[in-house]
Write a protein that holds these residues in place. Structure first.
Motif, PDB file in Angstrom:
ATOM      1  N   ILE A  30      19.912  22.658  48.845  1.00 24.94           N
ATOM      2  CA  ILE A  30      19.915  21.210  48.568  1.00 24.94           C
ATOM      3  C   ILE A  30      18.505  20.672  48.781  1.00 24.94           C
ATOM      4  O   ILE A  30      17.694  21.307  49.448  1.00 24.94           O
ATOM      5  N   TYR A  31      18.227  19.514  48.183  1.00 23.44           N
ATOM      6  CA  TYR A  31      17.021  18.772  48.525  1.00 23.44           C
ATOM      7  C   TYR A  31      17.379  17.880  49.697  1.00 23.44           C
ATOM      8  O   TYR A  31      18.055  16.871  49.531  1.00 23.44           O
ATOM      9  N   GLY A  32      16.932  18.268  50.887  1.00 23.90           N
ATOM     10  CA  GLY A  32      17.283  17.488  52.067  1.00 23.90           C
ATOM     11  C   GLY A  32      16.520  16.175  52.132  1.00 23.90           C
ATOM     12  O   GLY A  32      17.102  15.101  52.207  1.00 23.90           O
ATOM     13  N   MET A  36      13.432  28.315  53.772  1.00 24.84           N
ATOM     14  CA  MET A  36      14.487  27.707  54.574  1.00 24.84           C
ATOM     15  C   MET A  36      15.480  27.107  53.588  1.00 24.84           C
ATOM     16  O   MET A  36      15.339  25.978  53.142  1.00 24.84           O
ATOM     17  N   GLY A  56      11.138  24.730  51.847  1.00 28.96           N
ATOM     18  CA  GLY A  56      12.498  24.637  51.344  1.00 28.96           C
ATOM     19  C   GLY A  56      12.736  25.398  50.051  1.00 28.96           C
ATOM     20  O   GLY A  56      11.819  25.949  49.433  1.00 28.96           O
ATOM     21  N   ASP A  57      14.000  25.435  49.654  1.00 33.47           N
ATOM     22  CA  ASP A  57      14.400  26.112  48.427  1.00 33.47           C
ATOM     23  C   ASP A  57      13.931  25.337  47.203  1.00 33.47           C
ATOM     24  O   ASP A  57      13.565  25.924  46.182  1.00 33.47           O
ATOM     25  N   GLY A  58      13.923  24.019  47.288  1.00 32.62           N
ATOM     26  CA  GLY A  58      13.414  23.225  46.171  1.00 32.62           C
ATOM     27  C   GLY A  58      11.930  23.484  46.002  1.00 32.62           C
ATOM     28  O   GLY A  58      11.427  23.725  44.897  1.00 32.62           O
ATOM     29  N   ASN A  62      18.667  25.711  52.125  1.00 31.29           N
ATOM     30  CA  ASN A  62      19.898  24.953  52.397  1.00 31.29           C
ATOM     31  C   ASN A  62      20.619  24.582  51.108  1.00 31.29           C
ATOM     32  O   ASN A  62      21.552  23.777  51.101  1.00 31.29           O
TER      33      ASN A  62
HETATM   34 MG    MG Z   1      16.330  22.526  50.562  1.00 26.32          MG
END
Ligand code: MG
Ligand code: TPP
Ligand code: TPP
Ligand code: SF4
Ligand code: SF4
Ligand code: MG
Lengths: 288, 576, 576, 288
Positions: free
Chosen positions: D130-132, D126, D99-101, D128
């Motif tokens: 945001i922290y999914g 990947m 993820g981006d985080g 988004n």
């Molecule tokens: Mg994310």
């Protein structure tokens, strides 16, 4: 930052502690320290309202030589400490000083995020392209092919360009200085202090003991002031100039007016000012 | 006690929370327990409600009612249904086998919602109606709650939901004998009450304690402390900063604290592991700092939504070299509020990091607790540097930030105080705070730092004590496990076995005044805790060199009261 | 025993090393000890040489000779000079007071170098000459060493240095009575010997153990392990990568180990603090990993060049949740070589992180040790997955990476093995390695991971045992402190007190077979260690629930033999 | 990387594990996973010779859904783990996904250094914004002003531009994809795999559950292929295109041929090949 203090005329001595620097003779850090003294005097800072934050390294010893408050933290974490301090006490002046390893190796992630936040501090990276304190290993700003005992075959990693990194990450004041030009450096520091938001000043500060490449001589030959007509408002131009390897420009590459971290926090607070007691009683009501 | 179980994302939790709120308003004592999957959607989730006319300490071991939304919910939970218990299941989803051991009712939840009400999402509210009828919860309360919840979405939505509620109630009345099976009388009035989770209580405690800077990085199950403070701290002139990671969050806490402001971060195990170097800096530079660790099941990423008391050793021993620090653990949701205040007071008074060990059960369960009396909140500040040099503060005009004192606590300055300039450092230093490496300095400074720890031990918040002081069987425990222990002590008494239980709120340093006499006076000591190795038991053994019975539970769920009772009975035979 | 002390950067250390090499070649037993300031230039430094005809275990407590280059060197060291000892000082620098307690000679080192030799830098070599004459070191050896050292710089430089050497020797002959005061006979021949530091021995042990990937971040006093390997590992097809920080270094080790290669990192306390989360991942994913912690004085940045055994608690307890790991500690420079090999073997066999706790004294001192016999090196590999599914490796065609086994050790695959695909994860998982959060899985997997620890304890390398097995006084210690203990046991025996000492090489898990009987059989147990709280003593107390006498030394220097002897005498009165 | 495997014709099923993704319906990560399957098939990879490395987050669950080897590490440390693996086993193919985080918050420092090293892996972020997994907090790529429960007053931090950061740090292949264009994405992944050195592919992969701003719809409106004539050899041009906010370009922004990390290590080894026994005996001789 406080400026009421400008009323009192101070001398350089007011900023010097009685602890003598332990650096090797000829170390570039002496020049940076002197420039910092001069900048503080120029700003007329009251030492009690200034905090010098550093990490670990030869350069990071600097708070001990300054008569202000100081925070000599752990390796690579100057920016978090400065961030907490600014969140808590935005009226203080905060100078951050430390080495290239501290800033870009172990501290690389924090550097990025401090820039994103536009934290209102002036950060002087005392860049000798080496780990001084641990006796001479390759640092992130060392050139490709640089040999040390940990990289006897020559360092293979591309070197970090501190200015480009700062620009990319969103820093709003990006400059480069040279310990061999203490007057100009002091002036940069003053400009950095005057700037609202994060001021990054990468300072060439040679380590004659362990870095035989990036010497004073080396920089004297390559360093050149940015052209008079350099437009510090132009990010693209700043990036271009930052990429130049000959000459190595010094001066203010980029400057932008943007909301600071501290202003953002003030904005949060503006959301409403209550007494803690009332807030809590209100919450209890809601939960009952 | 009722458990509602189903697929995450189906509204299981909100169903349960609606029932809970209604029950609390109806005057019942109440305690809920939830588990989430670590996935966002999908995965098994449950909420459990325990309602009573007596004060509750745990979510209970055995279910009276299980409401299963689907097959998996049935499979995973049916073992916890007590003999003769009631199983309710959604007949649209599956059909469990018949069993003589229980009553079971196929409630066509989906069916009712879909065909009777034309409102498929209503199946949760139908379930609320079913549970409400079984427990005789006042319908008006529920209707009012539905209005509060859905009012914004228009009358229409409210009406649909009320219809679903009524359908559920009607179903019980028509099909299941009509009378509430588990009616509990209203509880004894314990004064004004609030229904909150441990995380909420802790966050409010922090505000009450004067915390004004919060720095954090999201992590389950600590995130909602940050979210709560983000919503409220700015109202009292504070702020919340989302850090880039936990090392940064801890560093920011130290920076703010150096500036004189009470600051905190909250995390779970992985974050605490990362903060260990920063805690050492805090201890060495003698800076107050509050770090909350809402423990979850480890090691490593482990089971992020599951319960464990596995971080005690890290909290006590994490950090290279000799790092003094205080570790506190609240024993109930209510206690989360008060121990947050103690954490700040101790951090300020003893100028060192305080780790507040909460856990998943405390953090996520909601409980009806007495409304905190703010007039009882007492704030203790740090010993501040006086410009006149009183408190042995100067040497040749320079401030002796780390002056040697009897308690080890030296007056400290904050930036802005004239003449108080010093450098906070993680290097060993003399009284002035300048680096010094001679043996004498290092020895004396080490002793100074640990004198503070001894003083803190003497200043520990009162322990939680329960049971019969003359009992020969003692239980020493900590954190949320104390709830189960209290209930076990009661059950043991009913069986004629006297037990006394102790849960110190301060786990490190071990408050000898509270623990020493207790440990020495009991013939047998049982130490129940939710971890594999018996982490607190080991600390006690090292300190008191006596055998203890480790009662370790390590499945990611709270320890069962029955297991503690069984252990008591077993040792009871030897003692008796 | 002679100590040479002066300003850092003046060549103090190289002076000492020259003497050391000459002494070793001359057949003496030899042990050196150094301290550096944490600053690069400036600050006080010293090197101490102990020469003997008997095997040496410590740098010794008291000085026969102190050679002080300046006032500060005198001030800081004179207290260690034994009554009647010899003080030599550079008369160009300062003049110490006369004292009846010692002999003292003003040697005009700077003067001789400057005016007699016209070679100011030569003052160190003059000093070498002085010491050589006092200890009767063969001049030819020294001349040869000077040739080796300065040969590249030309005959001229060599000649100048030889002249300086001779000037020093002559000075002693002319001014100080002419005969060597401290001549020691050649030692008993112990076979072929090498003179190395602990860090060198450890790095060579790693190479011998099959380590082929090293990842590290520089930190005192561990850096020269990395520098040594950077110079040599590539020659055997390995490589060294300088990481951006310690978290990265530890992550790289896990990545390489997942790939099937033996990998290592070395750090000191601050780095170990940062690696704690990664170690938890290694434990959960069951990956072999070797982490060397060359302990220095803490907490925090502490005193980077000073000695302490302060990281044991962190090594044993660092990490959230229940993290199995093995902790080893070498007891001598020679042992650094062998324990590095054991560390790799245990990591591979038990698929978990092994922390090798060296310390500043071992790391930086050079010692004459027996040349390691490579035919004695035995490598033990990991239990590898077999494609034919033997070892219960498959379930429905999928590889059961974490199959439950009696020892807890499951066969593991490495990428490239067909059919061995699995995901290494820090989440709790079932036998297939897929995330599973049910209580049964978590309990059984926790037990599996800890079964490995029990097996490892039974497989511990032999402990270091010394002294009289029938003694009622026992000493349990660890790491470099064993050296001082051995000398103390000898001195006690001379005083008629029988003592037996034990230093397990495996500190965690505690190897009960080695330690249990010893602990139970002794009337009194003394636990000397160089830390404040008695970290090993606490582990022993928790395990064996018996009182021990903590003998803690925490000044940043090694514990003195005399302190241990005194403690023995004290307890001896009670036992006797 | 191995290519002997291209001989066998494989199907998509060969790359799918029997574990079903636990993502929310509509999650962008499904598209990325499918593109990854397709790219691996296209390359004809043998699953036994591939390792998928990830961190922690919804996206980072991906190794469990792939039939190759996998390493699901801790939060933010994908690059160190991948670096170690590459140093040890350069013949394997390594895909990094997360993820981006994971990449830019806690992992920001490592990202920087992996780029400097030119580690030969393909890294799919990947993204988004945001922290999914932790249920919706601001991430480094969230827009300024983005509100979540941790930033109810709107995020004040400048958002990280992953491409610009990668370019600045020295990455030699920098691309952007979109989960809504799985075919093009699969092609980017193949190009990334084919590239020697670090391939950074930032993939817009919306989180419909928690991010109501950066939705599929949002990206569909803004995303546009890089112009045909974009010169991927021109760093300045790549930076310029990466800074564009409307359109948001997808495609390969930059590509450069440069020595990889692995080649550097091979260079070390070329220094001499001895048997360990001989090396040690030689060292003992030197120390005696
Ligand atoms: Mg994310
Ligand atoms: C966590 C941690 N890792 C490593 C070190 C060792 N260390 C101290 S300073 C330093 C780097 C110094 O380089 P730089 O930051 O460039 O400062 P300089 O000495 O060159 O001024 C290192 C690796 C440490 N103190 N803490
Ligand atoms: C050290 C640590 N800190 C925090 C967490 C909690 N955590 C898990 S995933 C995550 C961020 C998820 O965001 P991202 O990486 O963008 O992945 P996404 O879920 O959006 O795919 C966080 C903060 C953790 N597991 N470990
Ligand atoms: S080692 Fe280098 S950086 Fe450090 S004090 Fe000496 S010259 Fe300066
Ligand atoms: S929460 Fe968002 S990122 Fe996570 S699975 Fe659901 S949609 Fe995808
Ligand atoms: Mg440097």
């Amino acid at each position: 930052m406080l400026d009421s203090t400008a009323l009192i005329e101070r001398t350089l001595e007011d900023y010097k502690s009685d602890e003598k620097p332990t650096w090797c003779p000829g170390c570039g850090d002496f020049g940076v320290l002197n420039a910092a003294y001069n900048a503080m005097r120029e700003k007329g800072f009251d030492p009690k309202d200034v905090v010098v934050v550093s990490g670990i390294g030869c350069s990071s010893r600097i708070p001990f030589f300054v008569a202000t408050y100081g925070f000599h933290g752990v390796h690579g974490r100057t920016m978090p400490i400065a961030t907490g301090l600014r969140a808590a006490r935005p009226e203080l002046s905060v100078l951050v000083m430390g080495g290239d390893g501290d800033a870009f190796a172990i501290g690389g992630g924090h550097f990025l995020h401090a820039a994103r936040r536009n934290l209102d501090v002036t950060y002087l990276i005392m860049d000798n392209s080496i780990y001084g304190l641990t006796k001479g290993q390759t640092s992130p700003t060392s050139r490709v092919g640089f040999t040390t005992k940990t990289t006897p075959h020559g360092s293979a990693d591309r070197s970090v360009n501190p200015l480009l990194l700062a620009l990319t990450a969103g820093a709003t004041f990006v400059a480069r200085g040279f310990s061999g030009q203490p007057k100009e450096l002091a002036d940069l520091i003053v400009q950095g202090i005057d700037h609202k938001g994060l001021s990054i000043i990468d300072v060439y500060s040679p380590c004659p003991t362990f870095n035989k490449v990036n010497t004073f001589k080396f920089y004297r030959e390559l360093v050149e002031a940015l052209p008079q007509d350099h437009d510090a408002a132009d990010l693209g131009e700043a990036m271009l100039k930052a990429r130049s390897e000959d000459p190595l420009y010094v001066g203010v590459f980029y400057r932008e007016e943007a909301p600071s971290f501290e202003e953002g926090l003030e904005g949060q607070k503006a959301a409403g000012e209550t007494d803690a007691h009332d807030l809590l009683e209100g919450l209890f009501d809601r939960f009952s | 006690m009722v458990r509602i179980a189903g697929e995450s994302g189906e509204g299981v939790i909100s169903t349960g929370e609606l029932v809970a709120q209604a029950a609390a308003r109806a005057g019942y004592e109440l305690l809920t327990f939830k588990t989430y999957p670590a996935e966002i959607k999908g995965g098994h989730t449950l909420i459990q409600l325990r309602l009573s006319d007596r004060r509750l300490y745990t979510q209970g071991d055995q279910l009276d009612v299980l409401l299963a939304f689907n097959q998996e919910a049935y499979d995973k939970n049916v073992a916890d249904l007590k003999p003769g218990g009631l199983l309710i299941y959604d007949s649209a989803e599956f059909t469990p086998p018949e069993s003589g051991d229980r009553q079971q009712y196929a409630v066509p939840l989906t069916e009712i919602a879909r065909s009777q009400l034309k409102f498929e999402l209503g199946k949760n509210v139908v379930a609320v109606g079913v549970v409400a009828a079984l427990f005789d919860l006042p319908k008006e309360q529920l209707v009012r709650l539905l209005q509060e919840k859905f009012g914004r979405k228009g009358e229409d939505v409210v009406a649909k939901n009320v219809a679903a509620l009524e359908a559920g109630i009607r179903y019980v009345q028509d099909q299941m004998g009509g009378k509430p099976l588990f009616a509990v009388g209203a509880a004894e009035h314990r004064g004004e009450m609030v229904v909150v989770s441990g995380n909420q209580a802790l966050a409010m405690g922090a505000i009450a304690a004067g915390c004004r800077n919060y720095f954090g990085y999201p992590i389950t199950p600590a995130t909602d402390i940050m979210e709560f403070l983000a919503a409220h701290l700015s109202k009292v002139g504070g702020s919340v900063v989302q850090a880039e990671d936990e090392i940064a969050a801890a560093g920011m806490v130290l920076g703010a604290s150096y500036g004189g402001v009470r600051a905190m971060t909250a995390t779970s195990g992985p974050g605490l592991s990362l903060m260990v170097e920063m805690l050492g800096l805090g201890a060495m530079a003698e800076l107050p700092a509050v770090v909350v660790d809402v423990q979850r099941a480890g090691p490593s990423t482990g089971m992020p939504t599951k319960h464990e008391q596995g971080d005690l050793k890290l909290a006590v021993s994490g950090g290279h070299g000799e790092v003094p620090r205080i570790v506190l653990a609240p024993t109930s949701v209510e206690d989360c509020f008060w121990q947050a205040i103690n954490a700040f007071n101790l951090a300020e008074q003893y100028q060192m990091p305080v780790i507040l060990l909460s856990d998943t059960v405390l953090a996520t369960r909601t409980e009806k607790i007495p409304r905190p009396d703010l007039s009882k909140v007492e704030l203790k500040g740090r010993l501040l540097y006086q410009a006149d040099g009183s408190g042995n503060g100067h040497e040749g005009g320079r401030f002796k930030r780390y002056s040697f004192t009897a308690t080890g606590v030296s007056p400290m300055s904050v930036p802005g105080q004239a003449g108080g300039q010093y450098v906070a450092t993680g290097l060993e230093h003399g009284e002035l705070g300048r680096p010094r490496y001679d043996p004498d300095t290092h020895s004396r400074m080490t002793e100074k730092r640990f004198r503070k720890l001894a003083a803190a031990a003497a200043d520990a918040p009162p322990a939680d004590l329960y049971g019969d002081p003359s009992a020969e069987i003692g239980i020493v425990t900590w954190g949320s496990t104390m709830g189960a222990v209290v209930e076990a002590v009661d059950l043991a008494r009913e069986k004629g076995i006297a037990v006394e239980a102790l849960a110190p709120r301060m786990l490190w340093p071990i408050p000898d005044r509270q623990v020493g006499e207790f440990v020495r006076s009991k013939k047998v000591l049982i130490v129940p805790e939710v971890n594999y190795s018996g982490q607190f038991a080991d600390l006690l053994a090292a300190r008191y060199k006596r055998d203890v019975v480790k009662l370790s539970s390590y499945g990611g769920t709270p320890i069962k009261v029955a297991r503690i009772v069984k252990a008591i009975e077993e040792v009871g035979q030897h003692v008796g």
